[in-house]
Write an enzyme that holds these catalytic residues in place. Sequence first.
Site, PDB file in Angstrom:
ATOM      1  N   SER A  41       0.850  -1.189   0.000  1.00  0.00           N
ATOM      2  CA  SER A  41       0.000   0.000   0.000  1.00  0.00           C
ATOM      3  C   SER A  41       0.882   1.233   0.000  1.00  0.00           C
ATOM      4  O   SER A  41       1.440   1.615   1.031  1.00  0.00           O
ATOM      5  CB  SER A  41      -0.923   0.020   1.219  1.00  0.00           C
ATOM      6  N   PHE A  68       8.487   0.612  -7.512  1.00  0.00           N
ATOM      7  CA  PHE A  68       8.675   1.210  -8.832  1.00  0.00           C
ATOM      8  C   PHE A  68       8.005   2.579  -8.818  1.00  0.00           C
ATOM      9  O   PHE A  68       6.932   2.735  -8.222  1.00  0.00           O
ATOM     10  CB  PHE A  68       8.055   0.349  -9.943  1.00  0.00           C
ATOM     11  N   HIS A 123       6.147  -0.689 -15.203  1.00  0.00           N
ATOM     12  CA  HIS A 123       7.433  -0.778 -14.513  1.00  0.00           C
ATOM     13  C   HIS A 123       8.518   0.038 -15.218  1.00  0.00           C
ATOM     14  O   HIS A 123       9.702  -0.237 -15.045  1.00  0.00           O
ATOM     15  CB  HIS A 123       7.897  -2.239 -14.412  1.00  0.00           C
TER      16      HIS A 123
END
Length: 324
Positions: free
Chosen positions: A59, A83, A129
């Site tokens: 989270s 990321f 990503h």
Amino acid sequence: MALMTMVQALNRALDEEMAKDPRVVVLGEDVGKRGGVFLVTEGLLQKYGPDRVMDTPLSEAAIVGAALGMAAHGLRPVAEIQFADYIFPGFDQLVSQVAKLRYRSGGQFTAPLVVRMPSGGGVRGGHHHSQSPEAHFVHTAGLKVVAVSTPYDAKGLLKAAIRDEDPVVFLEPKRLYRSVKEEVPEEDYTLSIGKAALRREGKDLTLIGYGTVMPEVLQAAAELAKAGVSAEVLDLRTLMPWDYEAVMNSVAKTGRVVLVSDAPRHASFVSEVAATIAEDLLDMLLAPPIRVTGFDTPYPYAQDKLYLPTVTRILNAAKRALDY
């Protein structure tokens, strides 16, 4: 001095700062037992224990929010977002709370925290990503933004960020994590946030970049030198505040500038730098500022290296500036 990759330099910076200052803590997904998805925090849990190296739930909102609470109570947290693409669920905490704490408290409270993020493409990570979202952060008043490209800078600037009294977004080019090695001092040192690095002196053209694209920028400068063109290379290192004096002095000297970034072109950070150059140096320019960037599309899975600014694209931009 020791030969280090960027991952090793970042790990060393964290280790040294945690040893020096018991207020420094690390938190994020898998930063403890796993040592981080890229192993930047490897070994820190074993050395400093779970009270200072904390694995968190998945989270981003909780990670950034918890870091702010820690900072407000006297700690110096270093939060890792696995990321940079994943920071968006934490934007309310980062933009609405972290960035504004000093201002809305009239200076009574500060948020001395760092949010580390692997950023950029070139590793076939696809659209979830590989993004370079720095424009969001530099547009948020109250945040400092660092984007490193070398192990030496990574260690010195991360240590400076941890010691800073204000929140710092620390962007790490994952493509360069292990592909670049250099000698890094083993003793304590910091680098000034807000100061660019002059990577190469020149007189005909200025090339400006940061983070992921710097190897291509330097290679382009070397290719230009073979053709008799003297290119000056600036590595900004810090995007907020960016080094206005270094940029203006260089462009005033050469009269031409190519700005390179792997972020999408529209409303990119280099667009702001280009606009400032055009406003403040218009009568000294021999050609308009030229941008070489990523594209206004989601980052692709296939052929991701073609999304990144290539040496050829930088050379073509330099030719446009020189032929103008």
